[in-house]
Design an enzyme around this catalytic site. Structure first.
Site: not given
Ligand code: GLC
Length: 740
Positions: A270
């Site tokens: 993430d």
């Molecule tokens: C964010 C979220 C995740 C998302 C990613 C890209 O921090 O936790 O769910 O898909 O970043 O935006």
């Protein structure tokens, strides 16, 4: 491209080029409108790093992405195409109900259709992969991301997760293959692996503390369902699990995800999660974090410099095998190849297709009908539906004219495309009056989120009096209340899951002058709605309904649509009751309402049960469900593969409607404590007035398996209770015995 050519391409790449393939940066580094969905990377990226990056996230637009792709490939040493990823969570430009609302439809096939429509729009605007579905089980409404889940039940979540993966990617064939290169398809990324939905105290990014058995039986199955449905990518979660951050958790990623679940695709961290291992205190440098993550099995580093600035030295210094780097890079190349990007780097990007699909009539109609199906009618004392003629209705509240009624993850949603309640009413030419009545909130912290100011607050007194006047002159009042769209979502935990006090004041004042009040509640999470439930004659939860949300609200309020939603997440009595779920254990001192004994598992000040339970939802018609009958009270292993639990369902009202008949099973005695009941099946049953239908659930031994005292996943002989009804509180019960 044939596999051997991929292998050859890998062999021709330098270490720097390989490390570059594992870097994902926000599109904002390549264009000025990219959506930034996480903390800025203060280190930034050098031109050389951006030149070799393997993928972008958060950008959309056919022309824009084709231009970026063209320029990027021209300068890349091997002309490897970029992967474009984005958060297409509940629709693309046409925004659908939030996933928690979709869970309340108990209609996974609908969510599959929504995912197909979202994929068609996303593919046309150049996106290759979506960071969806979110498969996190949730029981704590303080956590803002419950809006992104499909609720508190593992069985229900599994159905929706599979539906969404198949909606985005298409169904796997007999050999388990999915054609990601297909037109209108995008790859799915299931997240957040694992158990991100159980942060301590409901505070986002906080530690997760679960027993291994709870993790295995309740939290992992939905991710496994996505893997079994051939989701192309898995995203690691921010949280620690057993005090190990997921992005450095070899046991989680190697033993469970790869070995046990058989996942062979790409693992992406993430946003910033690899570097966050320094904040977790398990790495002292980006170099250490990079080593931990690559060895644990994270292939792509989202938005940090850990991989692109350390993997080369780690290999050169002999601290990690180049084969480990090669394995990760090959997975990324294989994903690009599966999408057909080597043959057609623009895939489905097509400006005219984008214009044709964005907000097209078909998708708007789907947005409208799915929103109506996701609404949950919690209370209705003869007030709804409203009458089109001869009833003057005052529509009051901060949500009446609000067009920001799409969930926090609707990155391409736009107010100008969205139909508010007021817009929909004006289209219908109904005899209504409007009054704002209150702000979203007058709480300083929350005002900052909803963009309200002290100047706004200075006008709230006048707003309130105008609203009370309007209410006093109307036959009925619809109060459109609840959360601003940004009170839920990521980094939006709330310690007090209440309706803002200024809205409750509006409710009280309106109820003083008009007894006929229906509340339409916009929210991204269950809330403490005791006062609303006490004072209003009707309560309709509409969540964050999306582009056609206002149209759907008017369709339901005036009876064009009959509500059929069922709560996918319990509405607690109050904040102090969370985390709460119907899926609870008896304890050694079970308490039932009314018991007088002191030493029981209870609260002194509130009941144990939620205000509204999982699976509950009313209709404008009424249904009768007969006593459950079992085809046999013995289920033998291996012999009669199943027994059947049957009921007869009748529409005893005057209008067509759909009932969601639910099957729950309780293992009455086993080697470990088992939940008081678990959802094991559900069927939506549409019925005309007076129509009745037999509904039957097959019960087989595989439905009774769990992780026993020996940590083996198996069923155990013994007695089971079966419940069949219209909510998780049904007492329509029968028993059977599982025998060897
Ligand atoms: C964010 C979220 C995740 C998302 C990613 C890209 O921090 O936790 O769910 O898909 O970043 O935006």
């Amino acid at each position: 491209m044939e596999q051997e050519k991929l292998i050859q391409l890998l062999a021709d790449m330098t270490l720097e080029e390989k490390a570059g393939q594992l870097l994902q940066v926000a599109g904002s580094y390549f264009e000025d409108e990219g959506f930034v969905t996480g903390p800025e990377n203060k280190a930034g990226f050098t031109a050389e790093e951006l030149k070799l990056a393997g993928s972008l996230l958060g950008s959309a637009g056919a022309k824009k992405l084709m231009d970026i792709q063209k320029k990027y490939m021209e300068q890349h040493p091997h002309h490897i195409p970029l992967l474009f990823m984005a958060d297409i969570i509940n629709g693309c430009r046409t925004v659908f109900p939030i996933p928690l609302a979709q869970g309340c439809t108990f209609d996974p096939a609908l969510s599959e259709r929504l995912a197909q429509a979202a994929a068609a729009e996303a593919a046309a605007c150049g996106i290759h992969l979506t960071f969806s579905p979110m498969a996190d089980l949730v029981q704590d409404a303080r956590w803002g991301r419950v809006m992104e889940s499909t609720g508190e039940d593992v069985f229900l979540n599994r159905q929706f997760v599979r539906a969404m993966v198949e909606g985005y990617q298409g169904k796997a064939d007999e050999e388990g293959r999915v054609d990601l290169s297909g037109k209108g398809k995008i790859a799915a990324c299931v997240k957040h692996f694992a158990a991100y939905g159980a942060p301590v105290a409901g505070r986002d990014y906080n530690a997760v503390e679960l027993s291994e058995r709870t993790l295995l039986d309740d939290y992992l199955p939905a991710y496994r369902e996505a893997v079994d449905a051939k989701a192309a990518v898995v995203m690691t979660s921010f949280n620690t699990l057993d005090r190990v951050p997921s992005s450095g958790n070899r046991k989680l990623l190697q033993e469970i995800l790869r070995a046990k679940m058989g996942f062979e695709g790409v693992v992406i961290s993430d946003w910033g999660a690899i570097r966050e291992m320094l904040s977790h205190g398990i790495a002292q440098s980006e170099r250490e974090a990079a080593k931990l993550a690559l060895e644990a099995g994270v292939d792509i580093d989202m938005m940090t410099t850990c991989y692109c600035r350390n993997l080369v030295c780690l290999v050169r210094d002999g601290e990690i095998e180049e084969s480990l780097l090669d394995r990760a890079v090959l997975r990324v190349l294989e994903l690009k190849n599966a999408l057909g990007l080597f043959e057609d780097p623009f895939k489905d990007a097509d400006e005219s297709k984008e214009r044709e699909l964005f907000l097209c009539e078909e998708h708007r109609a789907l947005a409208r009908s799915s929103a109506a199906e996701s609404f949950v009618l919690l209370k209705n004392e003869g007030m709804l539906p409203l009458h089109r003629k001869g009833q003057r209705v005052a529509f009051i509240g901060p949500q009446v004219e609000n067009r920001s009624i799409f969930g926090a993850w609707s990155i391409l949603g736009r107010q100008e495309d969205t139909v508010s309640i007021a817009d929909a009413l004006k289209k219908e030419g109904l005899d209504v009056i409007f009054a704002r009545g209150s702000l979203f909130t007058e709480d300083e912290r929350l005002m900052a989120v909803s963009g309200e100011t002290r100047q706004d607050r200075a006008r709230s007194g006048k707003m309130l009096e105008e609203a009370v006047l309007a209410a006093g002159g109307a036959d009925a009042v619809v109060l459109a209340l609840g959360e601003h769209r940004m009170y839920s979502g990521e980094a939006a935990s709330r310690a007090q899951i209440t309706v803002p006090s200024c809205q409750l004041e509006l409710l009280r004042r309106v109820c003083e002058v008009n007894p006929n009040v229906a509340v339409v509640l916009f929210t991204g999470r269950p809330l403490d709605i005791r006062e609303i439930s006490d004072r209003a004659k009707a309560v309709l939860v509409v969540w964050q309904p999306g582009t056609e949300g206002g149209s759907a609200v008017v369709d339901v309020l005036y009876g064009r649509e009959n509500p059929s939603g069922k709560l996918a997440m319990s509405f607690p009595w109050c904040t102090g009751q969370v985390p709460i779920s119907y899926h609870e254990f008896s304890t050694g001192r079970p308490y039932e309402e009314g018991m007088q004994d002191r030493y029981l598992s209870r609260y002194l000040d509130i009941p144990n049960r939620p205000l509204y339970p999982f699976g509950f939802g009313l209709s404008y018609t009424s249904f009768e469900i007969s006593d459950v009958a079992l085809s046999s009270d013995v289920l033998r292993r291996g012999r009669n593969a199943a027994i059947y639990a049957g009921v007869r369902v009748k529409n005893t009202g005057k209008i067509p409607g759909s009932e969601v008949v639910q099957l729950y099973i309780q293992d009455l005695c086993a080697s470990v404590a088992r939940p008081k009941r678990e959802l094991k099946g559900f069927i939506r049953v549409p019925l005309m007035p007076g129509e009745e239908r037999n509904v039957e659930f097959a019960i087989d031994e595989s439905m009774l398996r769990f992780t026993g005292i020996d940590m083996k996943f198996a069923s155990e002989d013994g007695r089971f209770a079966v419940f069949v009804g219209s909510s998780s509180e049904t007492m329509n019960r029968a028993e059977f015995e599982l025998m060897s």
